[in-house]
Design an enzyme around this catalytic site. Structure first.
Site, mmCIF file in Angstrom:
data_model
loop_
_atom_site.group_PDB
_atom_site.id
_atom_site.type_symbol
_atom_site.label_atom_id
_atom_site.label_comp_id
_atom_site.label_asym_id
_atom_site.label_seq_id
_atom_site.Cartn_x
_atom_site.Cartn_y
_atom_site.Cartn_z
ATOM 1 N N ALA A 29 0.593 -1.257 -0.072
ATOM 2 C CA ALA A 29 -0.007 -0.025 -0.113
ATOM 3 C C ALA A 29 0.910 1.152 0.089
ATOM 4 O O ALA A 29 2.165 1.067 0.250
ATOM 5 C CB ALA A 29 -1.187 0.102 1.161
ATOM 6 N N THR A 33 -0.848 6.016 -2.933
ATOM 7 C CA THR A 33 -1.649 7.349 -2.384
ATOM 8 C C THR A 33 -0.796 8.811 -2.839
ATOM 9 O O THR A 33 -1.597 9.573 -2.870
ATOM 10 C CB THR A 33 -1.565 6.878 -0.884
ATOM 11 O OG1 THR A 33 -1.237 5.569 -0.718
ATOM 12 C CG2 THR A 33 -2.270 7.540 -0.075
ATOM 13 N N ARG A 41 -6.402 1.083 4.065
ATOM 14 C CA ARG A 41 -6.485 1.144 5.440
ATOM 15 C C ARG A 41 -5.956 2.353 5.985
ATOM 16 O O ARG A 41 -5.981 2.436 7.419
ATOM 17 C CB ARG A 41 -5.757 -0.312 6.100
ATOM 18 C CG ARG A 41 -6.573 -1.274 5.533
ATOM 19 C CD ARG A 41 -6.008 -2.651 6.507
ATOM 20 N NE ARG A 41 -6.540 -3.788 5.776
ATOM 21 C CZ ARG A 41 -7.859 -4.143 6.361
ATOM 22 N NH1 ARG A 41 -8.611 -3.772 7.279
ATOM 23 N NH2 ARG A 41 -8.410 -5.586 5.907
ATOM 24 N N GLN A 112 0.784 -4.982 -4.190
ATOM 25 C CA GLN A 112 -0.765 -5.310 -3.825
ATOM 26 C C GLN A 112 -1.632 -4.422 -4.390
ATOM 27 O O GLN A 112 -2.883 -4.411 -4.319
ATOM 28 C CB GLN A 112 -0.986 -5.396 -2.335
ATOM 29 C CG GLN A 112 -0.612 -3.889 -1.738
ATOM 30 C CD GLN A 112 -1.366 -3.731 -0.462
ATOM 31 O OE1 GLN A 112 -1.241 -2.782 0.271
ATOM 32 N NE2 GLN A 112 -2.235 -4.941 0.056
ATOM 33 N N ASP A 115 -4.117 -0.644 -9.191
ATOM 34 C CA ASP A 115 -4.312 0.403 -10.073
ATOM 35 C C ASP A 115 -3.713 0.448 -11.551
ATOM 36 O O ASP A 115 -4.013 1.357 -12.476
ATOM 37 C CB ASP A 115 -4.052 1.662 -9.444
ATOM 38 C CG ASP A 115 -2.724 1.612 -8.739
ATOM 39 O OD1 ASP A 115 -1.790 1.315 -9.506
ATOM 40 O OD2 ASP A 115 -2.528 2.329 -7.597
ATOM 41 N N HIS A 130 -2.350 -8.780 -5.860
ATOM 42 C CA HIS A 130 -3.942 -8.836 -5.492
ATOM 43 C C HIS A 130 -4.659 -8.448 -6.897
ATOM 44 O O HIS A 130 -5.646 -8.110 -6.836
ATOM 45 C CB HIS A 130 -4.255 -7.686 -4.673
ATOM 46 C CG HIS A 130 -4.054 -7.917 -3.154
ATOM 47 N ND1 HIS A 130 -4.395 -6.885 -2.190
ATOM 48 C CD2 HIS A 130 -3.551 -9.162 -2.519
ATOM 49 C CE1 HIS A 130 -3.912 -7.592 -0.918
ATOM 50 N NE2 HIS A 130 -3.679 -8.945 -1.289
ATOM 51 N N CYS A 138 -15.065 -12.297 -18.507
ATOM 52 C CA CYS A 138 -16.271 -12.843 -18.336
ATOM 53 C C CYS A 138 -15.866 -14.208 -17.510
ATOM 54 O O CYS A 138 -15.153 -14.834 -17.802
ATOM 55 C CB CYS A 138 -16.686 -13.210 -19.594
ATOM 56 S SG CYS A 138 -18.131 -14.389 -19.468
ATOM 57 N N CYS A 141 -17.128 -17.440 -20.076
ATOM 58 C CA CYS A 141 -16.296 -17.720 -21.255
ATOM 59 C C CYS A 141 -15.013 -17.317 -21.328
ATOM 60 O O CYS A 141 -14.224 -17.606 -22.131
ATOM 61 C CB CYS A 141 -17.118 -17.376 -22.411
ATOM 62 S SG CYS A 141 -17.095 -15.403 -22.647
ATOM 63 N N SER A 201 1.846 -0.965 6.597
ATOM 64 C CA SER A 201 1.169 -1.987 7.600
ATOM 65 C C SER A 201 2.040 -3.382 7.479
ATOM 66 O O SER A 201 2.393 -3.775 6.244
ATOM 67 C CB SER A 201 -0.239 -2.197 7.414
ATOM 68 O OG SER A 201 -0.943 -3.403 7.874
HETATM 69 ZN ZN LIG Z 1 -18.812 -14.722 -21.561
#
Ligand SMILES: [Zn+2]
Length: 250
Positions: A29, A33, A41, A112, A115, A130, A138, A141, A201
């Site tokens: 993290a 920022t 957090r 993590q 963006d 992450h 999808c 599929c 953290s």
């Molecule tokens: Zn699909």
């Protein structure tokens, strides 16, 4: 700490960078920022933003697997409002890391953050433990979609051509972290000769367990608050990431 101390530490850090060939940068993290993407957090983070519309929900629930599949309208409304990183630009840290990679000094950024700002800065070796908001697919599929669709769709839920629901390739609460990103991170760490870590953290399992895979000698910690790991650092900064990286020459 005095300014003199800071300059000394920058010099030490620069020397380490100059003599290393397989740097791994890890953050927990915070980097984004400084590009105004809220982290989760911190004091000003996503979880602490007061929001009447979603007041009845726990923040963890709004970004959970259960919310996506049980209440997709709520999930996508929250996602649309809070996770839109499209107008945000990489900061000095993203740019310096991308330049280190171009100079063959950096083997990986493990992050993590979801963006996609490293890719915007033209970094290639980014392991997103992450997942990322920059991939949308999808769930039935597997077809890939432009990530903007999750911010521009006009139905209450974004659908695939096949009729099933789309989702971001982000690891939600209750979901497993992507194995591939983790394995690649472990491999990069094991062969690394300089490990730079930024965190706000130390408490969030399991990304913090990656640290045990680093066997190299030098360890640079940049964090705003003290942690139990500080004593292991070759160089320690309590300054902001941008303050440190704006002083580094690549
Ligand atoms: Zn699909």
């Amino acid at each position: 700490m005095t300014t003199f101390d800071f300059q000394e530490r920058i010099k030490q850090f620069q020397d380490l960078i100059d003599t290393s060939r397989r740097i791994v940068f890890f953050w927990w993290a915070g980097v984004s920022t400084e590009s105004w993407v809220p982290d989760f957090r911190s004091k000003d983070g996503l979880y602490n933003q007061h929001d009447v519309q979603f007041e009845q929900y726990q923040p963890e629930y709004l970004l959970s697997h259960s919310c996506l599949y049980d209440e997709p309208k709520v999930f996508f409304e929250y996602y649309k409002q809070k996770m839109d990183c499209r107008g945000i630009q990489p900061n000095i840290t993203h740019i310096t890391l991308a330049n280190l990679e171009k100079s063959w000094k950096l083997s990986a950024v493990i992050t993590q953050n979801i963006d996609g700002l490293h890719q915007k800065a033209w970094s290639k070796k980014v392991f997103e433990v992450h997942g990322t908001t920059q991939r949308v697919y999808c769930d039935a599929c597997g077809k890939l979609y432009d990530p903007d669709i999750l911010f521009t769709f006009t139905w209450s839920i974004p659908y695939c051509d096949c009729g099933w629901m789309l989702r971001p390739d982000v690891t939600l609460y209750e979901e497993q972290l992507p194995m591939k990103a983790r394995q690649e991170s472990v491999l990069a760490l094991r062969t690394s000769d300089l490990f730079i870590i930024w965190w706000t953290s130390l408490t969030v399992y399991p990304a913090n367990t990656l640290i045990q895979y680093y066997w190299g000698e030098h360890f640079v910690i940049i964090n705003r608050d003290s942690t139990s790991q500080d004593r292991f650092a070759t160089v320690l900064f309590h300054e902001n990431l941008g303050e440190v990286f704006s002083k580094i020459q690549v």
